[in-house]
Write an enzyme that holds these catalytic residues in place. Structure first.
Site, PDB file in Angstrom:
ATOM      1  N   GLU A  45       0.843  -1.208   0.000  1.00  0.00           N
ATOM      2  CA  GLU A  45       0.000   0.000   0.000  1.00  0.00           C
ATOM      3  C   GLU A  45       0.874   1.252   0.000  1.00  0.00           C
ATOM      4  O   GLU A  45       1.939   1.269   0.611  1.00  0.00           O
ATOM      5  CB  GLU A  45      -0.862   0.026   1.262  1.00  0.00           C
ATOM      6  CG  GLU A  45      -2.243  -0.577   1.117  1.00  0.00           C
ATOM      7  CD  GLU A  45      -3.211   0.336   0.376  1.00  0.00           C
ATOM      8  OE1 GLU A  45      -2.776   1.179  -0.432  1.00  0.00           O
ATOM      9  OE2 GLU A  45      -4.421   0.200   0.599  1.00  0.00           O
ATOM     10  N   ASP A  46       0.393   2.292  -0.633  1.00  0.00           N
ATOM     11  CA  ASP A  46       1.078   3.576  -0.539  1.00  0.00           C
ATOM     12  C   ASP A  46       0.849   4.203   0.825  1.00  0.00           C
ATOM     13  O   ASP A  46       1.767   4.721   1.451  1.00  0.00           O
ATOM     14  CB  ASP A  46       0.624   4.525  -1.661  1.00  0.00           C
ATOM     15  CG  ASP A  46      -0.882   4.625  -1.771  1.00  0.00           C
ATOM     16  OD1 ASP A  46      -1.567   3.630  -1.447  1.00  0.00           O
ATOM     17  OD2 ASP A  46      -1.396   5.680  -2.175  1.00  0.00           O
ATOM     18  N   ASP A  95      -4.613   5.122   6.218  1.00  0.00           N
ATOM     19  CA  ASP A  95      -5.152   6.274   6.942  1.00  0.00           C
ATOM     20  C   ASP A  95      -6.207   5.758   7.923  1.00  0.00           C
ATOM     21  O   ASP A  95      -5.873   5.387   9.045  1.00  0.00           O
ATOM     22  CB  ASP A  95      -5.720   7.269   5.922  1.00  0.00           C
ATOM     23  CG  ASP A  95      -6.154   8.581   6.546  1.00  0.00           C
ATOM     24  OD1 ASP A  95      -6.157   8.689   7.784  1.00  0.00           O
ATOM     25  OD2 ASP A  95      -6.500   9.511   5.801  1.00  0.00           O
ATOM     26  N   PHE A 152      -3.292  16.209   4.316  1.00  0.00           N
ATOM     27  CA  PHE A 152      -3.600  15.585   3.034  1.00  0.00           C
ATOM     28  C   PHE A 152      -2.341  15.653   2.176  1.00  0.00           C
ATOM     29  O   PHE A 152      -1.810  16.732   1.930  1.00  0.00           O
ATOM     30  CB  PHE A 152      -4.762  16.292   2.343  1.00  0.00           C
ATOM     31  CG  PHE A 152      -5.283  15.516   1.173  1.00  0.00           C
ATOM     32  CD1 PHE A 152      -6.203  14.490   1.361  1.00  0.00           C
ATOM     33  CD2 PHE A 152      -4.826  15.774  -0.105  1.00  0.00           C
ATOM     34  CE1 PHE A 152      -6.663  13.748   0.285  1.00  0.00           C
ATOM     35  CE2 PHE A 152      -5.285  15.033  -1.192  1.00  0.00           C
ATOM     36  CZ  PHE A 152      -6.209  14.023  -0.994  1.00  0.00           C
ATOM     37  N   ARG A 188      -0.127  12.318  -8.808  1.00  0.00           N
ATOM     38  CA  ARG A 188       0.438  10.985  -8.529  1.00  0.00           C
ATOM     39  C   ARG A 188       1.875  10.878  -9.017  1.00  0.00           C
ATOM     40  O   ARG A 188       2.696  10.179  -8.435  1.00  0.00           O
ATOM     41  CB  ARG A 188      -0.363   9.893  -9.251  1.00  0.00           C
ATOM     42  CG  ARG A 188      -1.738   9.629  -8.705  1.00  0.00           C
ATOM     43  CD  ARG A 188      -2.280   8.342  -9.307  1.00  0.00           C
ATOM     44  NE  ARG A 188      -3.732   8.270  -9.219  1.00  0.00           N
ATOM     45  CZ  ARG A 188      -4.408   7.833  -8.162  1.00  0.00           C
ATOM     46  NH1 ARG A 188      -3.754   7.444  -7.091  1.00  0.00           N
ATOM     47  NH2 ARG A 188      -5.730   7.786  -8.175  1.00  0.00           N
TER      48      ARG A 188
END
Ligand code: PRP
Length: 192
Positions: free
Chosen positions: A110-111, A114, A163, A176
């Protein structure tokens, strides 16, 4: 089409440089290699966000002596944020893996984690398929607003409580492709 200038104007500051991210990916690769020494391994990148980390990780693993005996790189595509900066709370699968994971050593890549719902969804989906082992690797951990406690076996870097975009992470599908992790200027957000 957004121009390079509009990207630059939208970035408040760099949080992790490309060099720092590369070093973190190398550390993750070393840890994964140690746990899968001479064993077959399936890396499952969670698209779209993990597109760069799973690629860089797979290549770093290939260069480690006594790493996995073989590596299958596969992808699953899920989404819960859509075009919003906030999670819908509902994880939708858009594309499943293409290779069976039953009996395989699997690392979910996973990047970011959260609220934890995406990783929890993937862990329970994959556990039902009876892999030989199942671990999770997360490049950026953002532990401040977990809605579920979910195990993460390999953590690269701690994300600030903001964010963030870049290195796979987007805002409304943009940013991205930045090679670094960045904070957006508040004015860049098209919603409250
Ligand atoms: C992002 C990110 C993770 C997930 C983590 O994906 O890539 O997969 O959210 O968030 P959570 O822990 O709060 O569930 P997103 O749904 O935005 O789709 P994308 O990867 O295609 O951008």
């Amino acid at each position: 089409m957004k121009t390079r200038e509009s990207y630059d104007g939208a970035i408040e500051r760099t949080l992790f440089t490309a060099k720092e991210i590369d070093a973190a990916v190398q550390r993750l690769a070393n840890q994964i290699a140690e746990d899968h020494c001479r064993q077959p391994l399936t890396l499952v990148g969670v698209l779209k966000g993990a597109l760069y980390v799973v690629t860089d990780l797979a290549r770093a693993l290939a260069a480690i002596p006594d790493g996995p005996s073989e590596i299958i790189v596969d992808y699953i595509c899920v989404s819960s944020y859509g075009n919003s900066a906030r999670s819908s709370g509902e994880v939708r699968m858009l594309k499943d893996v293409s290779e069976p994971i039953t009996g395989r050593n699997v690392v979910i890549v996973e990047d970011i984690v959260d609220n934890g719902l995406t990783l929890q969804y993937l862990r329970s989906l994959f556990e039902e398929r009876r892999p030989a082992s199942l671990r999770a690797c997360v490049l950026f951990d953002k532990p401040y607003h977990r809605r579920v406690e979910v195990p993460v076996d390999y953590v690269g870097l701690q994300s600030p409580d903001q964010f963030v975009v870049g290195y796979g992470l987007d805002y409304q599908e943009l940013f991205r492709n930045l090679p670094y992790l960045a904070q957006l200027r508040p004015a860049a957000f098209k919603e409250g």
